[in-house]
Design an enzyme around this catalytic site. Structure first.
Site, PDB file in Angstrom:
ATOM      1  N   PHE A  12     -39.058  26.740  -0.870  1.00 28.50           N
ATOM      2  CA  PHE A  12     -38.393  27.624   0.102  1.00 28.50           C
ATOM      3  C   PHE A  12     -39.356  28.681   0.694  1.00 28.50           C
ATOM      4  CE2 PHE A  12     -35.754  31.736  -0.074  1.00 28.50           C
ATOM      5  CZ  PHE A  12     -35.502  31.741   1.291  1.00 28.50           C
ATOM      6  N   THR A 135     -41.247  38.486  -8.937  1.00 32.16           N
ATOM      7  CA  THR A 135     -39.841  38.817  -8.699  1.00 32.16           C
ATOM      8  C   THR A 135     -39.460  40.185  -9.269  1.00 32.16           C
ATOM      9  OG1 THR A 135     -37.620  38.178  -9.451  1.00 32.16           O
ATOM     10  CG2 THR A 135     -39.411  37.414 -10.782  1.00 32.16           C
ATOM     11  N   ASP A 136     -38.387  40.748  -8.754  1.00 32.37           N
ATOM     12  CA  ASP A 136     -37.865  42.005  -9.314  1.00 32.37           C
ATOM     13  C   ASP A 136     -37.188  41.784 -10.666  1.00 32.37           C
ATOM     14  OD1 ASP A 136     -35.621  40.612  -8.384  1.00 32.37           O
ATOM     15  OD2 ASP A 136     -34.782  42.287  -7.248  1.00 32.37           O
ATOM     16  N   GLU A 137     -36.902  40.496 -10.995  1.00 33.23           N
ATOM     17  CA  GLU A 137     -36.144  40.227 -12.226  1.00 33.23           C
ATOM     18  C   GLU A 137     -36.930  40.583 -13.481  1.00 33.23           C
ATOM     19  OE1 GLU A 137     -33.660  36.777 -12.189  1.00 33.23           O
ATOM     20  OE2 GLU A 137     -33.720  36.650 -10.020  1.00 33.23           O
ATOM     21  N   TYR A 161     -36.175  32.629 -17.201  1.00 27.79           N
ATOM     22  CA  TYR A 161     -36.932  32.647 -15.931  1.00 27.79           C
ATOM     23  C   TYR A 161     -37.686  33.971 -15.785  1.00 27.79           C
ATOM     24  CZ  TYR A 161     -37.741  33.628 -10.958  1.00 27.79           C
ATOM     25  OH  TYR A 161     -38.313  34.013  -9.765  1.00 27.79           O
ATOM     26  N   ALA A 163     -38.463  36.144 -18.000  1.00 25.09           N
ATOM     27  CA  ALA A 163     -39.485  36.336 -19.041  1.00 25.09           C
ATOM     28  C   ALA A 163     -40.740  35.535 -18.708  1.00 25.09           C
ATOM     29  CB  ALA A 163     -38.920  35.915 -20.401  1.00 25.09           C
ATOM     30  N   LYS A 165     -41.767  34.714 -15.696  1.00 28.13           N
ATOM     31  CA  LYS A 165     -42.452  35.383 -14.579  1.00 28.13           C
ATOM     32  C   LYS A 165     -43.153  36.649 -15.070  1.00 28.13           C
ATOM     33  CE  LYS A 165     -42.542  34.434 -10.752  1.00 28.13           C
ATOM     34  NZ  LYS A 165     -43.406  33.524  -9.948  1.00 28.13           N
ATOM     35  N   LYS A 200     -29.091  28.068  -5.057  1.00 34.11           N
ATOM     36  CA  LYS A 200     -29.045  29.526  -5.023  1.00 34.11           C
ATOM     37  C   LYS A 200     -27.807  29.961  -4.244  1.00 34.11           C
ATOM     38  CE  LYS A 200     -33.062  29.610  -7.068  1.00 34.11           C
ATOM     39  NZ  LYS A 200     -34.351  29.528  -6.445  1.00 34.11           N
ATOM     40  N   ASN A 260     -22.050  40.574  -4.854  1.00 32.25           N
ATOM     41  CA  ASN A 260     -21.999  39.135  -4.533  1.00 32.25           C
ATOM     42  C   ASN A 260     -20.727  38.753  -3.781  1.00 32.25           C
ATOM     43  OD1 ASN A 260     -24.407  38.806  -5.837  1.00 32.25           O
ATOM     44  ND2 ASN A 260     -23.504  38.049  -7.752  1.00 32.25           N
ATOM     45  N   ARG A 291     -22.371  33.913 -15.876  1.00 32.49           N
ATOM     46  CA  ARG A 291     -23.675  33.474 -16.391  1.00 32.49           C
ATOM     47  C   ARG A 291     -23.974  34.256 -17.672  1.00 32.49           C
ATOM     48  NH1 ARG A 291     -28.369  34.717 -12.130  1.00 32.49           N
ATOM     49  NH2 ARG A 291     -27.899  32.642 -11.347  1.00 32.49           N
ATOM     50  N   GLY A 293     -25.774  36.580 -20.152  1.00 35.56           N
ATOM     51  CA  GLY A 293     -26.844  37.583 -19.977  1.00 35.56           C
ATOM     52  C   GLY A 293     -27.039  38.026 -18.534  1.00 35.56           C
TER      53      GLY A 293
HETATM   54  P1  NAD Z   1     -38.532  27.102  -4.911  1.00 31.98           P
HETATM   55  O1  NAD Z   1     -37.905  26.713  -6.198  1.00 31.98           O
HETATM   56  O2  NAD Z   1     -37.795  26.913  -3.641  1.00 31.98           O
HETATM   57  O3  NAD Z   1     -39.914  26.301  -4.745  1.00 31.98           O
HETATM   58  C1  NAD Z   1     -40.843  26.167  -5.788  1.00 31.98           C
HETATM   59  C2  NAD Z   1     -41.904  25.162  -5.338  1.00 31.98           C
HETATM   60  O4  NAD Z   1     -42.876  25.057  -6.394  1.00 31.98           O
HETATM   61  C3  NAD Z   1     -41.338  23.765  -5.102  1.00 31.98           C
HETATM   62  O5  NAD Z   1     -41.853  23.242  -3.891  1.00 31.98           O
HETATM   63  C4  NAD Z   1     -41.842  22.967  -6.294  1.00 31.98           C
HETATM   64  O6  NAD Z   1     -42.062  21.598  -6.009  1.00 31.98           O
HETATM   65  C5  NAD Z   1     -43.144  23.684  -6.618  1.00 31.98           C
HETATM   66  N1  NAD Z   1     -43.544  23.514  -8.016  1.00 31.98           N
HETATM   67  C6  NAD Z   1     -42.778  23.700  -9.124  1.00 31.98           C
HETATM   68  N2  NAD Z   1     -43.498  23.418 -10.236  1.00 31.98           N
HETATM   69  C7  NAD Z   1     -44.747  23.085  -9.816  1.00 31.98           C
HETATM   70  C8  NAD Z   1     -45.948  22.725 -10.486  1.00 31.98           C
HETATM   71  N3  NAD Z   1     -46.011  22.625 -11.823  1.00 31.98           N
HETATM   72  N4  NAD Z   1     -47.046  22.459  -9.745  1.00 31.98           N
HETATM   73  C9  NAD Z   1     -47.005  22.522  -8.391  1.00 31.98           C
HETATM   74  N5  NAD Z   1     -45.897  22.858  -7.702  1.00 31.98           N
HETATM   75  C10 NAD Z   1     -44.782  23.137  -8.403  1.00 31.98           C
HETATM   76  O7  NAD Z   1     -38.998  28.594  -5.098  1.00 31.98           O
HETATM   77  P2  NAD Z   1     -38.979  29.827  -4.091  1.00 31.98           P
HETATM   78  O8  NAD Z   1     -37.629  30.413  -4.067  1.00 31.98           O
HETATM   79  O9  NAD Z   1     -39.653  29.423  -2.839  1.00 31.98           O
HETATM   80  O10 NAD Z   1     -39.916  30.863  -4.881  1.00 31.98           O
HETATM   81  C11 NAD Z   1     -41.326  30.865  -4.687  1.00 31.98           C
HETATM   82  C12 NAD Z   1     -41.939  31.959  -5.531  1.00 31.98           C
HETATM   83  O11 NAD Z   1     -41.389  33.220  -5.173  1.00 31.98           O
HETATM   84  C13 NAD Z   1     -41.703  31.804  -7.037  1.00 31.98           C
HETATM   85  O12 NAD Z   1     -42.880  32.165  -7.718  1.00 31.98           O
HETATM   86  C14 NAD Z   1     -40.577  32.779  -7.325  1.00 31.98           C
HETATM   87  O13 NAD Z   1     -40.634  33.247  -8.656  1.00 31.98           O
HETATM   88  C15 NAD Z   1     -40.875  33.877  -6.317  1.00 31.98           C
HETATM   89  N6  NAD Z   1     -39.712  34.651  -5.885  1.00 31.98           N
HETATM   90  C16 NAD Z   1     -38.603  34.028  -5.393  1.00 31.98           C
HETATM   91  C17 NAD Z   1     -37.520  34.778  -4.960  1.00 31.98           C
HETATM   92  C18 NAD Z   1     -36.285  34.121  -4.380  1.00 31.98           C
HETATM   93  O14 NAD Z   1     -35.289  34.824  -4.140  1.00 31.98           O
HETATM   94  N7  NAD Z   1     -36.273  32.835  -4.108  1.00 31.98           N
HETATM   95  C19 NAD Z   1     -37.584  36.177  -5.015  1.00 31.98           C
HETATM   96  C20 NAD Z   1     -38.737  36.787  -5.516  1.00 31.98           C
HETATM   97  C21 NAD Z   1     -39.798  36.006  -5.946  1.00 31.98           C
HETATM   98  P1  TYD Z   2     -29.017  33.253  -7.495  1.00 30.99           P
HETATM   99  O1  TYD Z   2     -29.021  32.876  -6.057  1.00 30.99           O
HETATM  100  O2  TYD Z   2     -28.999  32.170  -8.523  1.00 30.99           O
HETATM  101  O3  TYD Z   2     -30.267  34.224  -7.696  1.00 30.99           O
HETATM  102  P2  TYD Z   2     -30.670  35.153  -8.967  1.00 30.99           P
HETATM  103  O4  TYD Z   2     -29.979  34.678 -10.169  1.00 30.99           O
HETATM  104  O5  TYD Z   2     -32.155  34.933  -9.034  1.00 30.99           O
HETATM  105  O6  TYD Z   2     -30.303  36.558  -8.573  1.00 30.99           O
HETATM  106  O7  TYD Z   2     -27.767  34.193  -7.763  1.00 30.99           O
HETATM  107  C1  TYD Z   2     -27.553  35.361  -7.007  1.00 30.99           C
HETATM  108  C2  TYD Z   2     -26.341  36.066  -7.571  1.00 30.99           C
HETATM  109  O8  TYD Z   2     -25.189  35.253  -7.327  1.00 30.99           O
HETATM  110  C3  TYD Z   2     -26.400  36.251  -9.080  1.00 30.99           C
HETATM  111  O9  TYD Z   2     -25.780  37.488  -9.409  1.00 30.99           O
HETATM  112  C4  TYD Z   2     -25.568  35.105  -9.622  1.00 30.99           C
HETATM  113  C5  TYD Z   2     -24.511  34.900  -8.538  1.00 30.99           C
HETATM  114  N1  TYD Z   2     -24.031  33.505  -8.378  1.00 30.99           N
HETATM  115  C6  TYD Z   2     -22.652  33.267  -8.345  1.00 30.99           C
HETATM  116  O10 TYD Z   2     -21.815  34.193  -8.471  1.00 30.99           O
HETATM  117  N2  TYD Z   2     -22.237  31.982  -8.183  1.00 30.99           N
HETATM  118  C7  TYD Z   2     -23.097  30.936  -8.071  1.00 30.99           C
HETATM  119  O11 TYD Z   2     -22.644  29.757  -7.958  1.00 30.99           O
HETATM  120  C8  TYD Z   2     -24.507  31.200  -8.087  1.00 30.99           C
HETATM  121  C9  TYD Z   2     -25.495  30.087  -7.940  1.00 30.99           C
HETATM  122  C10 TYD Z   2     -24.924  32.517  -8.229  1.00 30.99           C
END
Ligand code: NAD
Ligand code: TYD
Length: 359
Positions: A12, A135-137, A161, A163, A165, A200, A260, A291, A293
């Site tokens: 993404f 991530t902020d997590e 997750y 932990a 990161k 997500k 949410n 979920r 925790g």
């Molecule tokens: P995503 O799950 O959409 O994509 C992850 C990508 O990594 C995929 O294309 C997957 O094929 C690739 N991948 C996974 N394991 C791999 C491996 N062993 N070797 C090579 N490629 C591999 O993730 P995203 O949401 O785009 O997140 C990208 C980064 O940003 C992550 O590090 C995540 O922790 C961080 N991040 C995401 C969010 C969010 O809200 N999505 C927020 C803050 C930080």
């Molecule tokens: P998510 O998109 O999985 O991101 P993160 O867990 O990294 O924050 O979830 C966002 C919020 O939405 C989180 O508080 C969990 C909640 N959620 C639901 O209520 N229902 C769902 O089906 C999903 C996937 C998430």
């Protein structure tokens, strides 16, 4: 920055960043290393702007031979590390891949950078950069009146997750402190936007609402995230790469913090307006078992990146959600490619089947 290795660039945020970088910087060549797990797709890399400056390599960041070979072969001066296992619910049901990719994979990339850039001195140190996307997590959860997370908030990750990161952030930081690898780190809040995998919350709710399926709300739906439109995150990363100092960490967030349930209701209302039907999509909302925790609240203090790099989010949630919905409606082939994935259907059953439902 000339030769950039992007890891996870078929996912993404990575694929949005590849597009962004090709558009804003005509000098860069990109090598995109991605294992194409369930979350990565070549669909995300269709119609890239100036695609001849992009090379895709299918491979694993844990591969000890492949990573240094790519650094040599392409004279990589910049690594932007997105690749990760990223879904909290999956980390609860099966944490092992999170430890492998997020911890060992990050270690392997840092080691390769240390070997090639520092031991072999392939390039002058002031020309190289390792940016670690996090991530902020890692900061854990906030109570209602706690101040937002800042760069100095102690780490307190709550899910496997988070932990994994946190561990990768510590490794990245230590490679700067001990070996002087020029590392930067960004800790960003929840992203949303085009090409987000529909496990997500936001894309899941949009797709379910469009097909008349239940919209699962975990617990009471009053959990709070700090939503950021993905293009704003890409811009922040580019500024950190070009203006940020080695060894620095930057918090990135959207200043959009509704519960949410409000997000889900907003999506329903937006779809009712764009694609009217007799019954409001709010009727599809279904409260389900929480979920384990579950972090209650995230909020980011972004004053450092605002002050030092002159970055702030450009999109508010209303604009960003509209753009996301419009993108999904305009890209049915992208939706179909995921919805016909057997792995995705198996995931939906595994995650939602056993949750108790209440209205
Ligand atoms: P995503 O799950 O959409 O994509 C992850 C990508 O990594 C995929 O294309 C997957 O094929 C690739 N991948 C996974 N394991 C791999 C491996 N062993 N070797 C090579 N490629 C591999 O993730 P995203 O949401 O785009 O997140 C990208 C980064 O940003 C992550 O590090 C995540 O922790 C961080 N991040 C995401 C969010 C969010 O809200 N999505 C927020 C803050 C930080
Ligand atoms: P998510 O998109 O999985 O991101 P993160 O867990 O990294 O924050 O979830 C966002 C919020 O939405 C989180 O508080 C969990 C909640 N959620 C639901 O209520 N229902 C769902 O089906 C999903 C996937 C998430």
């Amino acid at each position: 920055m000339k030769n950039v290795l992007v890891t996870g660039g078929a996912g993404f945020i990575g694929s949005n960043f590849v597009r962004y970088l090709l558009e804003v910087d005509s000098r860069v060549q990109i090598v995109n290393l991605d294992a194409l797990t369930y979350a990565g797709s070549l669909e995300n890399l269709k119609d890239l702007p100036d695609a001849k400056r992009h090379i895709f390599v299918q491979g694993d960041i844990c591969d000890r031979e492949l990573v240094p070979t790519l650094l040599h072969q392409h004279q990589i001066d910049t690594i932007v590390h997105f690749a990760a296992e990223t879904h909290v619910d999956r980390s609860i049901l099966g944490p092992e891949p999170f430890i492998k990719t997020n911890v060992f994979g990050t270690f392997n990339l840092l080691e390769a950078a240390r070997q090639v850039w520092l031991a072999e001195k392939s390039l002058p140190l002031e020309q190289v950069r390792f940016h670690h996307v996090s991530t902020d997590e890692v900061y854990g959860t906030l109570k209602p009146n706690d101040p937002a997370f800042s760069e100095t908030t102690p780490y307190a990750p709550n899910s496997p997750y988070a932990a994994s990161k946190a561990a990768s952030d510590h490794l990245a930081r230590s490679y700067h402190h001990t070996y002087e690898v020029p590392v930067t780190i960004s800790n960003c809040s929840n992203n949303y936007g085009p090409r987000q995998f529909p496990e997500k919350l936001i894309p899941l709710v949009i797709l379910n609402a469009l097909s008349g399926k239940p919209l699962p709300v975990y617990g009471d739906g009053q959990q709070i995230r700090d939503w950021l439109y993905v293009a704003d995150h890409c811009e922040a990363i580019y500024l950190i790469l070009t203006k940020g100092g080695p060894g620095e960490t930057y918090n990135v967030g959207g200043n959009n913090q509704p519960p949410n349930l409000t997000i889900i209701e907003t999506i329903c209302d937006l779809l009712d307006e764009i694609r009217p039907q007799t019954q409001s999509r709010r009727k599809l909302i279904q409260f389900v078992t929480d979920r384990p925790g579950h972090d209650r609240r995230y909020a980011m203090n972004i004053s450092k990146i605002e002050r030092d790099l002159d970055w702030s989010p450009r999109h508010n949630l209303t604009d960003g959600l509209l753009e996301t919905v419009q993108w999904i409606l305009a890209n049915p082939q992208w939706v179909a490619a995921i919805q016909t994935q057997r792995e995705y259907q198996t995931w939906l059953t595994k995650n939602y089947e056993k949750r108790e439902k209440s209205s």
